[in-house]
Design a protein around this motif. Structure first.
Motif: not given
Length: 298
Positions: A201-205
């Motif tokens: 999820a952090a990478r998608l942000y």
């Protein structure tokens, strides 16, 4: 880029800060406490001490950034509608700060705001009117900002964003199972929860703030839908307690205010997100995480 991050000390937000810093961005994180400020400083981020109620201050902090990622949300479900309205006001203030520029704003929403029962995608929109989910207000203001020319997008998180340090829905279920002595599911337990690992999820942000399109919705979905009874079974194994199905009346009594969430059937896909932003989730799956020790410490 210099990115201002709200919710920067939270479970998701702290992973976003780490992801941004590792990618070479500079970060200013919002901190509401000295403990939070110290954690951000240790991570290598600049600290902005403020609160969500101070909209002029948030607007000013956002105005000094090249982009903003908004992950903060008050998860006190006893005042959920009020919290959703407060979130709408915060998003509007952040959008005002970036108006008239190409500076991006990434706003957090949830798969749970979408209609239930069928598989949803990035094109699916929340219901409106009396059937509207309270948190759909966050997406409504995203559209308002986009219409005015703001480069704003919404990133929808699934019911389970899992990993070490999780304090969301799954830990609530673990706590309830530990206290009640059973790990339960409603009905046949075939209702489905999509899921994603926290680091995915952090990478998608990061990808969204770097290249997100105005008005777009992105889905942080690694697993389309995990059967709730499989989640309950994994919790039962982890705690060594029986796994039981409950009638609607029994489920309401067992889960209490959480019964609505336990019964959610919100399968969803992220094919367009993966294609548009080049995002490929690689982290552990939810049941694999639940078969490890992290969720059952203490």
């Amino acid at each position: 880029m210099h990115i201002f991050v709200t919710g920067a000390t939270g479970f998701v937000g702290s992973a976003v800060v780490r992801e941004l810093l590792d990618a070479g961005h500079s970060v200013t994180g919002l901190a509401r406490s000295e403990t939070g400020a110290e954690a951000l400083a240790r991570a290598g981020a600049a600290v902005h001490r403020s609160d969500f109620d101070d909209l002029p201050d948030l607007r000013a902090a956002a105005g000094r950034a090249d982009g903003v990622i908004h992950t903060a949300f008050n998860h006190d479900f006893s005042t959920f509608k009020e919290n959703c309205e407060a979130d709408r006001l915060v998003i509007a203030a952040l959008g005002e700060a970036l108006a008239g520029s190409d500076r991006p704003l990434v706003v957090t929403s949830g798969i749970g705001v979408l209609p239930q029962g069928g598989v949803t995608s990035e094109e699916t929109r929340p219901a409106v009117g009396e059937a509207a989910h309270p948190r759909a207000a966050s997406e409504q203001v995203v559209d308002e900002i986009a219409v005015r020319g703001g480069r704003v997008c919404a990133l929808r998180l699934p019911p389970s964003v899992h990993g070490e340090g999780d304090h969301g829905f799954v830990p609530m279920l673990v706590k309830l199972a530990r206290e009640s002595g059973v790990s339960a599911y409603p009905g046949e337990g075939r209702n489905r929860w999509p899921a994603v690992h926290r680091l995915d999820a952090a990478r998608l942000y990061r990808l969204a703030v770097e290249g997100g399109a105005a008005g777009a919705r992105y889905h942080a979905v690694a697993e389309e839908g995990v059967d709730f009874r499989d989640i309950a079974a994994a919790i039962g194994r982890g705690l060594g307690v029986p796994v039981v199905g409950l009638t609607p009346q029994e489920a309401q009594a067992h889960f209490g205010w959480f019964a609505h969430f336990a019964a959610m059937d919100v399968p969803s896909v992220s094919r367009w997100t993966q294609e548009a932003l080049g995002w490929r989730p690689t982290g552990p799956r939810l049941l694999a995480d639940l078969d490890g020790p992290a969720y059952f410490k203490g």
